[in-house]
Enzyme design. Structure first.
Site, PDB file in Angstrom:
ATOM      1  N   ASN A 155       0.797  -1.221   0.000  1.00 57.85           N
ATOM      2  CA  ASN A 155       0.000   0.000   0.000  1.00 57.85           C
ATOM      3  C   ASN A 155       0.834   1.276   0.000  1.00 57.85           C
ATOM      4  O   ASN A 155       0.343   2.330  -0.367  1.00 57.85           O
ATOM      5  CB  ASN A 155      -0.961   0.004   1.196  1.00 57.85           C
ATOM      6  CG  ASN A 155      -0.289  -0.384   2.487  1.00 57.85           C
ATOM      7  OD1 ASN A 155       0.308  -1.451   2.594  1.00 57.85           O
ATOM      8  ND2 ASN A 155      -0.361   0.463   3.479  1.00 57.85           N
ATOM      9  N   HIS A 205     -13.872  -0.562  -0.234  1.00 58.49           N
ATOM     10  CA  HIS A 205     -13.620   0.873  -0.439  1.00 58.49           C
ATOM     11  C   HIS A 205     -12.304   1.166  -1.145  1.00 58.49           C
ATOM     12  O   HIS A 205     -11.993   2.316  -1.425  1.00 58.49           O
ATOM     13  CB  HIS A 205     -13.706   1.630   0.888  1.00 58.49           C
ATOM     14  CG  HIS A 205     -12.543   1.441   1.820  1.00 58.49           C
ATOM     15  ND1 HIS A 205     -11.588   2.402   2.003  1.00 58.49           N
ATOM     16  CD2 HIS A 205     -12.187   0.401   2.615  1.00 58.49           C
ATOM     17  CE1 HIS A 205     -10.700   1.978   2.898  1.00 58.49           C
ATOM     18  NE2 HIS A 205     -11.034   0.762   3.274  1.00 58.49           N
ATOM     19  N   CYS A 329      -1.962   5.026   7.396  1.00 58.06           N
ATOM     20  CA  CYS A 329      -2.112   4.285   8.635  1.00 58.06           C
ATOM     21  C   CYS A 329      -1.070   4.674   9.660  1.00 58.06           C
ATOM     22  O   CYS A 329      -1.258   4.489  10.847  1.00 58.06           O
ATOM     23  CB  CYS A 329      -2.024   2.795   8.368  1.00 58.06           C
ATOM     24  SG  CYS A 329      -3.240   2.273   7.180  1.00 58.06           S
TER      25      CYS A 329
HETATM   26  C1  LIG Z   1      -6.597  -0.631   3.330  1.00 55.61           C
HETATM   27  C2  LIG Z   1      -5.833  -1.891   3.519  1.00 55.61           C
HETATM   28  C3  LIG Z   1      -6.228  -2.845   4.478  1.00 55.61           C
HETATM   29  C4  LIG Z   1      -7.370  -2.598   5.429  1.00 55.61           C
HETATM   30  O1  LIG Z   1      -8.620  -2.601   4.808  1.00 55.61           O
HETATM   31  P1  LIG Z   1      -9.848  -1.874   5.544  1.00 55.61           P
HETATM   32  O2  LIG Z   1     -11.058  -2.310   4.793  1.00 55.61           O
HETATM   33  O3  LIG Z   1      -9.592  -0.411   5.423  1.00 55.61           O
HETATM   34  O4  LIG Z   1      -9.862  -2.342   6.948  1.00 55.61           O
HETATM   35  C5  LIG Z   1      -5.507  -4.009   4.580  1.00 55.61           C
HETATM   36  N1  LIG Z   1      -4.452  -4.239   3.783  1.00 55.61           N
HETATM   37  C6  LIG Z   1      -4.043  -3.363   2.851  1.00 55.61           C
HETATM   38  C7  LIG Z   1      -2.876  -3.697   1.992  1.00 55.61           C
HETATM   39  C8  LIG Z   1      -4.714  -2.152   2.693  1.00 55.61           C
HETATM   40  O5  LIG Z   1      -4.296  -1.278   1.778  1.00 55.61           O
END
Ligand SMILES: *Cc1c(COP(=O)(O)O)cnc(C)c1O
Length: 396
Positions: A155, A205, A329
């Site tokens: 991410n 999302h 995060c």
């Molecule tokens: C956003 C994300 C998550 C968490 O997902 P949520 O639905 O926001 O809890 C987990 N892993 C990665 C790689 C992400 O980018």
């Protein structure tokens, strides 16, 4: 002049596509019956949920819809995959978890918790571009290894991992393999059978679907303990009244994303590459974090030397540009990103990093405005930096 709003944080979350919202709408106001009830609105909800499950199974290449379980988020799917499998395997003497040093906090914090509970965790290192070496996975496997969890795409820096090669190794050794594909879904084709994963997480999302809905693919035959206990929903494995609009919306969003993937990724890759090339050309002392090849098409992460990432973000925000430092995060904390540390950046360089993630509505004009703004802001911030002044003197 009215300030533009340029959203470059699609890796943190996306808006809901109008078609997705339209598909969800009836399930709030009209079709509100409980999907587990027997009266007719309930039955029509049940049918819609099962169709959504089948759509998601098809989009991920699963054998059957029954392998898809809905969760409240990507975070929950990640937690369930790991906690559920280690709790199920503990009775048989399993004790060991393998993951990488650059996972999302949903995995990192789960492993930290399980370590406190007595499990062993190996965090595999990554190279300077963020790649896990499949040979390291094989070397780390022990007789008491329960599960390997490696993300599909990072991410923060966009690195796409060699999931298929890792899947071959876990299969050979009879170890479970979970993949956090939350960033990958919608940007990279996913075929769970081809990848050889036992479990895979997605989240609505991150691909123009709603927030608060995720799914975990669990290959038929894999046994997980429940994370949540209650009624009979999701065949008793993930109880709680179904988030029907969320489920419908996530399925619709994934279906659209899969159908449109080539065009979408072509577009955002072009915008990303344009931004990357212009920044490299026009702004000195910058570093691209993450790889050039095998990188998420919409991800750009750049370190600007002699700059505080937080100041850069604030000044970009004043110009209407919404981006992220390292990772959403970990913003709010002063610790440098664990991902940037793991690829070997110094604290100083990691602190000056900016993540820009491109999406559907971004334009070439916005990229030009971004680069102009960055050039101006970086020049201004550096002119106030004693570190930069020393550097210039030393290099005269
Ligand atoms: C956003 C994300 C998550 C968490 O997902 P949520 O639905 O926001 O809890 C987990 N892993 C990665 C790689 C992400 O980018």
């Amino acid at each position: 002049m009215q300030k533009p709003v340029i959203y470059l944080d699609h890796a943190a979350t996306t808006y809901v596509k109008p078609e997705v919202f339209e598909a969800m709408k009836p399930y709030f106001v009209e079709e509100y019956g409980n999907a587990s009830s027997l009266y007719s609105v309930g039955r029509s909800n049940r049918k819609a949920v099962e169709e959504a499950r089948a759509t998601i199974a098809r989009c991920l290449g699963a054998n059957e819809p029954g392998e898809i379980y809905f969760t409240g988020s990507g975070t929950e799917a990640d937690n369930w995959a790991i906690k559920g499998s280690v709790l199920a395997a503990r009775k048989k003497g399993g004790k060991h978890i393998i993951t990488s040093a650059i996972e999302h906090p949903a995995i990192m914090e789960t492993c930290k918790f399980l370590k406190k509970e007595g499990f062993d965790v190996t965090y595999l290192p990554v190279d300077s571009e963020g790649f896990v070496d499949p040979a390291d996975v094989e070397k780390a496997i022990r007789p008491d290894t329960i599960i390997v969890s490696i993300m599909y795409a990072n991410n923060e820096i966009g690195t796409i991992q060699p999931i298929k090669a890792i899947g071959e190794i876990t299969k050979k050794h009879g170890v479970l393999f979970h993949c956090d594909a939350v960033q990958a879904a919608g940007s990279i084709p996913i075929d769970v059978k081809d990848l050889g994963v036992d479990m895979l997480s997605i989240s609505g999302h991150k691909f123009y679907g709603p927030k608060g809905i995720g799914a975990l693919y669990i290959r038929k035959g894999v046994r997980l303990e429940n994370l949540i206990h209650g009624g009979h929903q999701e065949r008793g494995k993930r109880p709680g009244t179904e988030n029907v609009p969320g489920i419908i919306g996530m399925a619709k969003a994934l279906e659209l994303a899969v159908a449109d993937m080539e065009q979408y990724t072509g577009k955002i890759r072009q915008l990303r590459d344009k931004a990357m090339n212009l920044i490299m050309e026009r702004i000195p002392h910058v570093k691209l974090n993450g790889p050039v090849e095998n990188r998420l098409p919409g991800n750009l992460n750049i370190s600007f030397r002699f700059i505080e990432g937080e100041s850069l973000l604030l000044m970009l925000d004043m110009k209407g540009i919404k981006a992220s430092s390292g990772s959403a995060c970990s913003s709010g904390s002063l610790d440098p990103s664990h991902v940037l540390m793991a690829i070997g950046l110094s604290h100083e360089i990691a602190h000056g990093s900016l993540r820009m993630s491109f999406g559907d509505h971004n334009t070439e004009g916005e990229v030009d405005y971004l680069v102009d703004s960055l050039e101006e802001i970086v020049t201004r911030l550096r002119s106030m930096s004693p570190l930069y002044e020393d550097f210039i003197k030393a290099n005269k």
